[in-house]
Design an enzyme around this catalytic site. Structure first.
Site, short mmCIF file in Angstrom:
data_model
loop_
_atom_site.label_atom_id
_atom_site.label_comp_id
_atom_site.label_asym_id
_atom_site.label_seq_id
_atom_site.Cartn_x
_atom_site.Cartn_y
_atom_site.Cartn_z
N TYR A 195 0.85 -1.22 -0.03
CA TYR A 195 0.04 -0.12 -0.06
C TYR A 195 0.85 1.02 0.08
O TYR A 195 0.20 2.47 -0.07
CB TYR A 195 -0.94 0.07 1.30
CG TYR A 195 -2.05 -0.91 0.94
CD1 TYR A 195 -1.96 -2.47 0.90
CD2 TYR A 195 -3.46 -0.51 0.75
CE1 TYR A 195 -3.00 -3.20 0.52
CE2 TYR A 195 -4.45 -1.45 0.51
CZ TYR A 195 -4.09 -2.47 0.43
OH TYR A 195 -5.52 -3.56 0.22
N ASP B 229 -2.96 -18.33 2.71
CA ASP B 229 -3.80 -19.00 1.92
C ASP B 229 -4.57 -20.22 2.74
O ASP B 229 -5.51 -20.46 2.51
CB ASP B 229 -3.11 -19.89 0.61
CG ASP B 229 -1.79 -20.30 0.93
OD1 ASP B 229 -1.28 -20.05 1.96
OD2 ASP B 229 -1.19 -21.23 0.14
N ASP C 13 -6.58 -6.53 4.11
CA ASP C 13 -7.72 -6.30 3.43
C ASP C 13 -8.46 -7.28 3.07
O ASP C 13 -9.67 -7.09 3.22
CB ASP C 13 -6.97 -5.23 2.45
CG ASP C 13 -8.05 -4.37 1.55
OD1 ASP C 13 -9.28 -4.33 2.21
OD2 ASP C 13 -7.83 -4.14 0.54
N LYS D 15 3.06 -14.91 4.36
CA LYS D 15 3.40 -15.76 3.40
C LYS D 15 4.97 -15.53 3.19
O LYS D 15 5.38 -15.79 2.34
CB LYS D 15 2.79 -15.09 1.87
CG LYS D 15 2.86 -15.90 0.86
CD LYS D 15 1.82 -17.16 0.61
CE LYS D 15 2.03 -18.12 -0.49
NZ LYS D 15 1.25 -19.27 -0.44
#
Ligand code: ATP
Length: 331
Positions: free
Chosen positions: A123, A203, A227, A170
């Site tokens: 972002y 995930d 988000d 991740k």
């Protein structure tokens, strides 16, 4: 008398923002609203996205209730929502996801809180056009920002008597950037021995949330994952109209719903103002009106329990306005 800045926003923003204002006004707390807009509707008229008057108001009031703002699509326009969070260093984004209705919901008794890093990651908007066919986006992760959001999540867990913090990442692929965030989380967790800690790859987290969300309590994660997980969690409890949020920095705070400006339903009285009303309750809590914030939450819960006056997103035949009236009657 406390003065607060109100940004109505675009799309359904004004409908839900004025609904939340009406609920707060009904409590007679002496809150004075400075109403100043920004975004697409202001830009269309004045050619300015954020008037200076708004910055001055935010800097003097330091507390803001904000409707969703649409940023015009096109080069050179950075999201105003993101810009405000970064400009005022509102590093903690808190999004409580709590079951409130049996309508549209997939599970009962969900009660989790998402802590989303709000100042960096993808972002930051650092994108480099290498050629017409290649663009690089830079993910920025710093120790300072990671430490403060992870600490905020643990401190909240401790204060609110929550049992577990789950860090979502991740790091198996983004070994250095997400690896830094994960490593910091693992180190900070040691300072909170009474709170259990786990880390989950993003995930897998999506799958776990959809299969069994009740296993989660406080979730702390990076900007983009936060988000996406927020919308996913909103879907679990009945939709985007239900999840409030707070963006908190060291001395400025902006309270806003998780949802965007939903242009498809704007101006039709179809918007569910619950997320915005609950964001206003979070604002009152921040201002020290804990009793009054609880009154709002109880009133909303009562209306949902009765099922009367709910908006069409929840299968009801109410409007933004009639729902607001019923909430006020139940304060
Ligand atoms: P933006 O670009 O401003 O984020 P968007 O349309 O992409 O807007 P959202 O505004 O977050 O995304 O909404 C997605 C969909 O969810 C909307 O099209 C709308 O149908 C529904 N929705 C969002 N907020 C509400 C609400 N408060 N009440 C009812 N439905 C809502």
């Amino acid at each position: 008398m406390k003065s607060v800045t109100l940004i109505p926003g675009d799309g359904i923003g004004p409908e839900v923002a004025f609904s939340a204002k009406a609920v707060v006004d009904a409590l007679n707390l002496g809150i004075e609203w400075e109403i100043i807009n920004a975004g697409k509707s202001v830009f269309d008229v004045s050619g300015v996205l954020v008037p200076d008057e708004l910055y001055n108001s935010i800097e003097s009031n330091r507390v803001v209730l904000k409707g969703p703002i649409t940023t015009p699509i096109g080069k050179g326009f950075k999201s105003i929502n993101v810009m405000l969070r970064q400009k005022y260093d509102l590093f903690t984004n808190i999004r409580p996801v709590k079951s409130i209705t049996v309508r549209n919901r997939r599970f009962n008794d969900i009660d989790l809180v998402i802590f989303r890093e709000n100042s960096e990651g993808l972002y930051k908007g650092v994108e480099n056009e290498i050629s017409d066919d290649e663009v690089h986006a830079l993910k920025i992760v710093t120790r300072t920002a990671s430490e403060r959001i992870i600490r905020a999540a643990f401190d909240y867990a401790l204060k609110q008597g929550r049992a577990k913090v789950t860090l979502v990442h991740k790091a198996n692929i983004l070994k250095k950037s997400d690896g830094l965030f994960l490593g910091i989380g693992e180190a900070i967790a040691k300072a909170y021995p009474t709170i259990s800690f786990e880390s989950v790859i993003v995930d897998n987290m999506c799958m776990q949330l959809v299969m069994n969300p009740n296993q989660f309590d406080v979730i702390v994660t990076m900007n983009l994952y936060g988000d996406i997980l927020s919308d996913l969690c909103a879907g679990l409890i009945g939709g985007l109209g239900l999840v409030p949020g707070a963006n908190i920095g060291s001395d400025i705070a902006i309270f806003e719903a998780v949802h965007g400006s939903a242009p498809d339903i704007a101006g039709k009285g179809l918007a569910n103002p619950t997320a915005m009303i609950l964001s206003a309750a979070m604002m009152l809590e921040y201002l020290g009106f804990t009793h009054e914030a609880n009154k709002i939450k109880r009133a909303v819960a009562t209306v949902f329990a009765s099922g009367i006056g709910l908006t069409p997103d929840l299968g009801g035949d109410g409007t933004t306005e009639t729902f607001t009236k019923v909430v006020i009657q139940n304060l």
